[in-house]
Motif scaffolding. Structure first.
Motif, PDB file in Angstrom:
ATOM      1  N   VAL A  86      52.235   1.674  20.010  1.00  0.00           N
ATOM      2  CA  VAL A  86      53.611   2.078  20.273  1.00  0.00           C
ATOM      3  C   VAL A  86      53.831   3.540  19.866  1.00  0.00           C
ATOM      4  O   VAL A  86      54.752   4.206  20.358  1.00  0.00           O
ATOM      5  N   GLU A  87      52.963   4.061  18.983  1.00  0.00           N
ATOM      6  CA  GLU A  87      53.046   5.479  18.598  1.00  0.00           C
ATOM      7  C   GLU A  87      52.801   6.404  19.782  1.00  0.00           C
ATOM      8  O   GLU A  87      53.046   7.611  19.702  1.00  0.00           O
ATOM      9  N   SER A  88      52.318   5.835  20.891  1.00  0.00           N
ATOM     10  CA  SER A  88      52.136   6.635  22.104  1.00  0.00           C
ATOM     11  C   SER A  88      53.454   7.229  22.576  1.00  0.00           C
ATOM     12  O   SER A  88      53.472   8.229  23.303  1.00  0.00           O
ATOM     13  N   ILE A 125      59.423  14.328  11.873  1.00  0.00           N
ATOM     14  CA  ILE A 125      58.187  15.078  11.636  1.00  0.00           C
ATOM     15  C   ILE A 125      57.010  14.281  12.183  1.00  0.00           C
ATOM     16  O   ILE A 125      56.776  13.142  11.772  1.00  0.00           O
ATOM     17  N   LYS A 126      56.286  14.859  13.124  1.00  0.00           N
ATOM     18  CA  LYS A 126      55.137  14.169  13.695  1.00  0.00           C
ATOM     19  C   LYS A 126      54.031  14.035  12.642  1.00  0.00           C
ATOM     20  O   LYS A 126      53.719  14.975  11.928  1.00  0.00           O
ATOM     21  N   LEU A 179      47.652  15.426  21.455  1.00  0.00           N
ATOM     22  CA  LEU A 179      47.514  15.800  20.053  1.00  0.00           C
ATOM     23  C   LEU A 179      48.615  15.154  19.214  1.00  0.00           C
ATOM     24  O   LEU A 179      48.362  14.658  18.113  1.00  0.00           O
ATOM     25  N   THR A 180      49.822  15.136  19.760  1.00  0.00           N
ATOM     26  CA  THR A 180      50.952  14.535  19.046  1.00  0.00           C
ATOM     27  C   THR A 180      50.732  13.049  18.825  1.00  0.00           C
ATOM     28  O   THR A 180      50.948  12.526  17.721  1.00  0.00           O
ATOM     29  N   THR A 181      50.295  12.350  19.865  1.00  0.00           N
ATOM     30  CA  THR A 181      50.034  10.910  19.742  1.00  0.00           C
ATOM     31  C   THR A 181      48.916  10.651  18.743  1.00  0.00           C
ATOM     32  O   THR A 181      48.994   9.713  17.926  1.00  0.00           O
ATOM     33  N   PHE A 182      47.873  11.481  18.784  1.00  0.00           N
ATOM     34  CA  PHE A 182      46.768  11.291  17.841  1.00  0.00           C
ATOM     35  C   PHE A 182      47.230  11.429  16.401  1.00  0.00           C
ATOM     36  O   PHE A 182      46.881  10.606  15.539  1.00  0.00           O
ATOM     37  N   VAL A 183      48.031  12.460  16.129  1.00  0.00           N
ATOM     38  CA  VAL A 183      48.533  12.658  14.771  1.00  0.00           C
ATOM     39  C   VAL A 183      49.366  11.461  14.327  1.00  0.00           C
ATOM     40  O   VAL A 183      49.275  10.999  13.187  1.00  0.00           O
ATOM     41  N   ALA A 184      50.172  10.926  15.264  1.00  0.00           N
ATOM     42  CA  ALA A 184      51.010   9.772  14.942  1.00  0.00           C
ATOM     43  C   ALA A 184      50.179   8.514  14.686  1.00  0.00           C
ATOM     44  O   ALA A 184      50.560   7.652  13.900  1.00  0.00           O
ATOM     45  N   VAL A 238      43.709  11.855  22.920  1.00  0.00           N
ATOM     46  CA  VAL A 238      43.787  10.981  21.745  1.00  0.00           C
ATOM     47  C   VAL A 238      42.392  10.482  21.373  1.00  0.00           C
ATOM     48  O   VAL A 238      41.986  10.521  20.206  1.00  0.00           O
ATOM     49  N   GLY A 239      41.647  10.018  22.368  1.00  0.00           N
ATOM     50  CA  GLY A 239      40.296   9.523  22.113  1.00  0.00           C
ATOM     51  C   GLY A 239      39.381  10.598  21.548  1.00  0.00           C
ATOM     52  O   GLY A 239      38.614  10.346  20.611  1.00  0.00           O
ATOM     53  N   LEU A 240      39.454  11.805  22.094  1.00  0.00           N
ATOM     54  CA  LEU A 240      38.647  12.911  21.589  1.00  0.00           C
ATOM     55  C   LEU A 240      39.022  13.242  20.145  1.00  0.00           C
ATOM     56  O   LEU A 240      38.175  13.604  19.326  1.00  0.00           O
ATOM     57  N   GLY A 241      40.306  13.099  19.832  1.00  0.00           N
ATOM     58  CA  GLY A 241      40.762  13.340  18.464  1.00  0.00           C
ATOM     59  C   GLY A 241      40.094  12.391  17.475  1.00  0.00           C
ATOM     60  O   GLY A 241      39.687  12.803  16.379  1.00  0.00           O
ATOM     61  N   PHE A 242      39.958  11.133  17.857  1.00  0.00           N
ATOM     62  CA  PHE A 242      39.295  10.163  16.976  1.00  0.00           C
ATOM     63  C   PHE A 242      37.814  10.498  16.796  1.00  0.00           C
ATOM     64  O   PHE A 242      37.255  10.312  15.712  1.00  0.00           O
TER      65      PHE A 242
END
Length: 443
Positions: A316-318, A197-198, A30-35, A335-339
């Motif tokens: 790189v946001e990973s 802040i993420k 979730l954090t990577t997706f937001v980034a 991350v993929g599901l987030g998209f």
């Protein structure tokens, strides 16, 4: 039921073996997706400049990011999100389709062929050999140069920098509302990043957009459907529209070669940096799943062309998710599901103006500057080629020109200063290809 699901995920991704937990991996994803979520707004905005319909650009961005991130997680078991690359999308839209005047169909054809090249290089192990042959200073300079290229694009889109007959470029009208909000956006994102802040980039984009709507500088939504909709954007206008033969006929050495080289260095350097940061690289520099990651990237590049967007790459946001403890492919799957979930908010992307995405583009460019520390400026034979690589990208408005000047100057300076043994055959080959490219197009 929950316990059995956790056990299944643990076995599939070897979560406990890698020192993590299912809950940690979910949070990391979730954090990577937001980034990474800013790409949902920025990529369609950039691709639209190439002539690609905005709805199709949004759909292609989401599908490619969703599918490729999930594939990365399932196939390589690495916590790395994948999406259309920043920098390469600018090259696609502003140089290939803008400066060179090629159609977006031809540009997609070049992306597809570059994917085929990636696949061949990966299967034959040549991809790793090429990366190892290029000096670290040039690798670092490439990333910095792309950052500078992004910066000039962002400053231009914001209106902060404009054309000038007297000085080529000059400061824009700071008093203009859109320019002022772009500057506010840069400051806001910078402060959020400073406080770690993420999602700082996406918050900045949304904040500037809302302010623009409040002050009447950009249209505001008039109904819920303008922000939230179950009418999924379609990539029908771009699906299978790549003109492969057009790209080949125009010149294999130029456009396709540049797409290949840009993605080659951008992706491999990101993979190495992210996996090293995650502690997934052993003392010999090996990473379990690296070859599968490169294979995923190769196939993903071809898939992105089929869908209608530029080359996908590891993000790189990973590292944001890794800082939260992500260590396995489950992070990438989330991350993929987030998209995919973001599809229902796709109409929002159509409301994001260029002056709102410009600050994010500039900040991303600034973040890429950190690689300059890896350049040895005390060694002239290293620093001048690196400088030419960096400077020529924004000043000639071409990532390809920067590559060419850097590689060619490196070989020539090393040769005439008695360091010819430091030049690998691969470097000579790449330099010769650039010389041919410059000759063919009168650069």
């Amino acid at each position: 039921m929950l316990s059995s699901t956790s056990q299944f995920l643990n076995r599939l991704f070897k979560i406990e073996q890698k020192g993590s937990s299912v809950s940690t991996e979910l949070l990391a994803g979730l954090t990577t997706f937001v980034a990474m979520a800013y790409i949902i707004f920025v990529n369609p905005s950039i691709l639209e400049a190439s002539g690609i319909p905005r709805e199709a650009a949004i759909a292609a961005t989401l599908w490619s990011a969703g599918l490729c991130s999930i594939a990365m997680g399932l196939f390589s078991n690495l916590p790395i999100g994948v999406a259309p690359g920043m920098g390469i999308n600018a090259f696609f839209a502003f140089y290939v389709c803008g400066t060179m005047g090629l159609s977006w169909q031809t540009a997609l054809g070049a992306v597809f062929v570059s994917g085929v090249v990636f696949l061949i290089l990966t299967i034959t192990k040549l991809r790793i050999l090429i990366i190892k042959a290029v000096p670290d200073s040039i690798k670092a300079a490439v990333v910095v140069g792309i950052g500078m290229f992004l910066a000039i694009i962002g400053f231009s889109s914001a209106g902060i920098v404009v054309k000038s007959d007297a000085t080529m470029v000059t400061l824009g009208h700071i008093g203009d509302g859109k320019v002022f909000l772009s500057i506010i956006g840069m400051l806001l994102i910078s402060v959020l990043l400073a406080y770690k802040i993420k999602g700082a980039l996406i918050y900045g984009i949304l904040a500037v957009t809302v302010l623009g709507m409040i002050f009447g500088l950009t249209p505001a939504p008039t109904s819920v459907s303008d922000v939230f909709s179950f009418n999924i954007p379609s990539f029908a206008d771009t699906f299978m529209q790549m003109d492969v033969m057009g790209a080949i006929n125009y010149g294999l050495v130029t456009v396709i070669f540049t797409f290949t080289v840009v993605e080659l260095f951008d992706n491999i350097c990101t993979l190495i940096g992210v996996t090293k940061d995650a502690g997934l690289m052993d003392k010999k520099g090996n990473v379990a799943g690296m070859e599968k990651a490169l294979l995923t990237d190769s196939v993903g590049t071809m898939a992105s062309a089929v869908l209608g967007t530029c080359t996908v790459t590891s993000y790189v946001e990973s590292t944001t998710g890794i800082k939260e403890g992500g260590r396995t492919g489950l992070t990438a799957v989330v991350v993929g599901l987030g998209f995919f979930l973001a599809f229902v908010f796709a109409p929002l992307a159509g409301l994001i103006p260029a002056f709102a995405t410009a600050p994010a583009i500039i900040i991303v460019g600034s973040m890429m500057m950190r690689n300059i520390k890896d350049i040895n400026f005390s060694d002239i034979t290293e620093s001048i080629p690196a400088f030419l690589t960096i400077a020529m990208m924004p000043l000639s408005y071409s990532i390809g020109n920067g590559f060419g000047f850097g590689f060619i100057s490196y070989c020539l300076i090393k040769t005439f200063t008695g360091h010819i043994k430091e030049i690998s055959p691969v470097m000579w080959l790449i330099s010769i290809m650039f010389i041919v490219s410059f000759y063919m197009h009168g650069v």
